[in-house]
Enzyme design. Structure first.
Site, PDB file in Angstrom:
ATOM      1  N   LEU A 136       0.834  -1.205   0.000  1.00  0.00           N
ATOM      2  CA  LEU A 136       0.000   0.000   0.000  1.00  0.00           C
ATOM      3  C   LEU A 136       0.866   1.252   0.000  1.00  0.00           C
ATOM      4  CD1 LEU A 136      -2.843   1.423   0.495  1.00  0.00           C
ATOM      5  CD2 LEU A 136      -2.178   1.376   2.916  1.00  0.00           C
ATOM      6  N   ASP A 139       2.589   1.830  -3.287  1.00  0.00           N
ATOM      7  CA  ASP A 139       1.744   1.920  -4.470  1.00  0.00           C
ATOM      8  C   ASP A 139       1.859   3.311  -5.101  1.00  0.00           C
ATOM      9  OD1 ASP A 139      -0.563   0.782  -6.099  1.00  0.00           O
ATOM     10  OD2 ASP A 139      -1.468   2.614  -5.317  1.00  0.00           O
ATOM     11  N   VAL A 141      -0.299   5.423  -6.208  1.00  0.00           N
ATOM     12  CA  VAL A 141      -1.229   6.420  -5.670  1.00  0.00           C
ATOM     13  C   VAL A 141      -0.704   6.998  -4.369  1.00  0.00           C
ATOM     14  CG1 VAL A 141      -3.518   6.724  -4.636  1.00  0.00           C
ATOM     15  CG2 VAL A 141      -3.263   5.496  -6.813  1.00  0.00           C
ATOM     16  N   GLY A 219     -15.257   2.319  15.945  1.00  0.00           N
ATOM     17  CA  GLY A 219     -14.521   2.324  14.682  1.00  0.00           C
ATOM     18  C   GLY A 219     -14.033   0.936  14.344  1.00  0.00           C
ATOM     19  N   ASP A 242     -19.592   1.413  14.149  1.00  0.00           N
ATOM     20  CA  ASP A 242     -18.946   2.152  13.064  1.00  0.00           C
ATOM     21  C   ASP A 242     -20.032   2.876  12.272  1.00  0.00           C
ATOM     22  OD1 ASP A 242     -17.033   3.008  11.038  1.00  0.00           O
ATOM     23  OD2 ASP A 242     -15.798   1.312  11.659  1.00  0.00           O
ATOM     24  N   HIS A 280      -5.217   8.389  16.261  1.00  0.00           N
ATOM     25  CA  HIS A 280      -4.119   8.922  15.431  1.00  0.00           C
ATOM     26  C   HIS A 280      -4.622   9.490  14.103  1.00  0.00           C
ATOM     27  CE1 HIS A 280      -2.864   5.513  12.459  1.00  0.00           C
ATOM     28  NE2 HIS A 280      -4.158   5.438  12.693  1.00  0.00           N
TER      29      HIS A 280
END
Length: 375
Positions: A136, A139, A141, A219, A242, A280
């Site tokens: 990720l 990547d 992007v 969450g 969530d 965070h």
């Protein structure tokens, strides 16, 4: 990247070892770190790491790896694989043995080093892998926004927003960006498996007798964390909380109730509330608002449990500190207000929300801690 260590280089019988030489070598290492990261990315995607792990410690040549992976242009592919693994061996990612081949030329063979366990693309051990998170971060992007960090610092704003004209989570939800969203979700899920396994191993706050019977995961996504926790601790009743569109995708989990809503408006009641990698994502003001809603939802002596990376009070040249500060700058780059914090900073947020200032910390793994605060 590795920690700053003294390297001794020798070539052609000469050697370099004075302080200035080593300082310059270290500067080159820092500036060239992307070469290591991108080489490792390719090794994971090609299946080299998984193939070395499958060899169970046996040494394998680059030619054998290229053949097993059915790489086209076998001779050229084997030469490239050898050069890639030679670099990774210099960083301790793989082990390398060199001997003379039948033609008298150096012939290298490779085996998985311990770190490869955490770099498997197809981990089936149940422990999880860090490879999806790395893929990720590397990547296209997610690399693109780094080119806007300077502008974000000098002009204000967030690098990701400058790169794409929208926030990270809005981008992931846009039509056409499904591959990035899938990559993001896979990374978060795999990382969560790693940390939740370690949380269950080292954290005793969920044990029978710890005073927790209803655990609310704020969450909690589609309930994967609570699934693991309640499977290990069947005396617990879980509440997975969530946003409604997230809960709509949540599969049934025995012993877990799924509830949709916003943590900025309300938090369901429970004897303990879990916030895993939530604070965070937000600035201090938003964090206090979330924690105040948690405070309202808890009974007297109820606990909020924060699972977060914890920054050292001052920078240290350790792998743990480097990972925490690295993640902090990633948050700076991607999310407005997002940041990592020290234990004292988490304590200050909890106190501002009404909790006791007595923090009970438990080290979990890779500089992730469970921080308990009591109402």
């Amino acid at each position: 990247m590795v920690s700053p260590v003294v390297h001794r280089h020798a070539a052609g019988g000469g050697s370099g070892g004075d302080d200035d030489d080593q300082a310059c070598m270290y500067a080159l290492e820092l500036l060239g770190g992307s070469v290591v990261s991108m080489t490792l990315k390719a090794a994971i995607e090609l299946g080299l790491v998984d193939e070395l792990l499958a060899a169970a410690g046996a040494a394998v040549t680059a030619e054998e790896l290229a053949a097993r992976l059915r790489l086209p242009a076998a001779v050229a592919a084997a030469a490239a694989v050898d050069r890639m693994l030679r670099l990774l061996a210099s960083y301790g990612v793989v082990r390398c043995a060199t001997e003379a081949g039948p033609d008298g030329k150096a012939r290298r063979s490779y085996a998985a080093a311990p770190v490869c366990k955490w770099l498997a693309a197809g981990s089936s051990s149940g422990e999880g892998s860090m490879a999806p998170l790395g893929l990720l971060n590397l990547d296209k992007v997610f690399m693109e926004n780094w080119y806007y960090l300077k502008e974000a610092v000098s002009e204000g704003g967030t690098a990701f927003d400058k790169a794409y004209g929208t926030s990270l989570f809005q981008y992931l939800g846009q039509d056409g960006n499904e591959p990035s969203n899938t990559l993001f979700n896979q990374a978060m899920a795999s990382h969560s498996v790693v940390i939740t396994n370690k949380l269950l191993q080292f954290f005793r706050g969920f044990d029978a007798g710890a005073g927790v019977d209803v655990l609310v995961d704020v969450g909690g996504g589609v309930g994967a964390t609570l699934r693991m926790i309640t499977a290990r601790h069947p005396h617990l009743r879980g509440v997975n909380y969530d946003l409604p569109h997230v809960i709509a995708q949540a599969p049934p989990v025995e012993g877990v109730e799924h509830i949709g809503g916003s943590m900025f408006d309300h938090v369901p009641s429970g004897s303990a509330i879990l916030l895993k990698w939530i604070l965070h994502l937000w600035g201090d003001e938003e964090c206090v608002k979330i924690l105040k809603n948690c405070y309202k939802a808890l009974p007297a002596k109820g606990k909020v449990i924060l699972v977060e990376y914890v920054l050292p009070a001052s920078p240290e040249a350790t792998l743990a500190a480097q990972e925490a500060f690295r993640l902090d700058v990633m948050m700076l780059n991607r999310l407005a207000g997002g940041k990592e914090r020290t234990q004292q900073e988490f304590t200050d947020l909890a106190v501002d929300a009404g909790f006791s200032g007595d923090c009970k910390p438990t080290y979990i793994f890779t500089n992730v801690w469970a921080l308990e605060f009591t109402k």
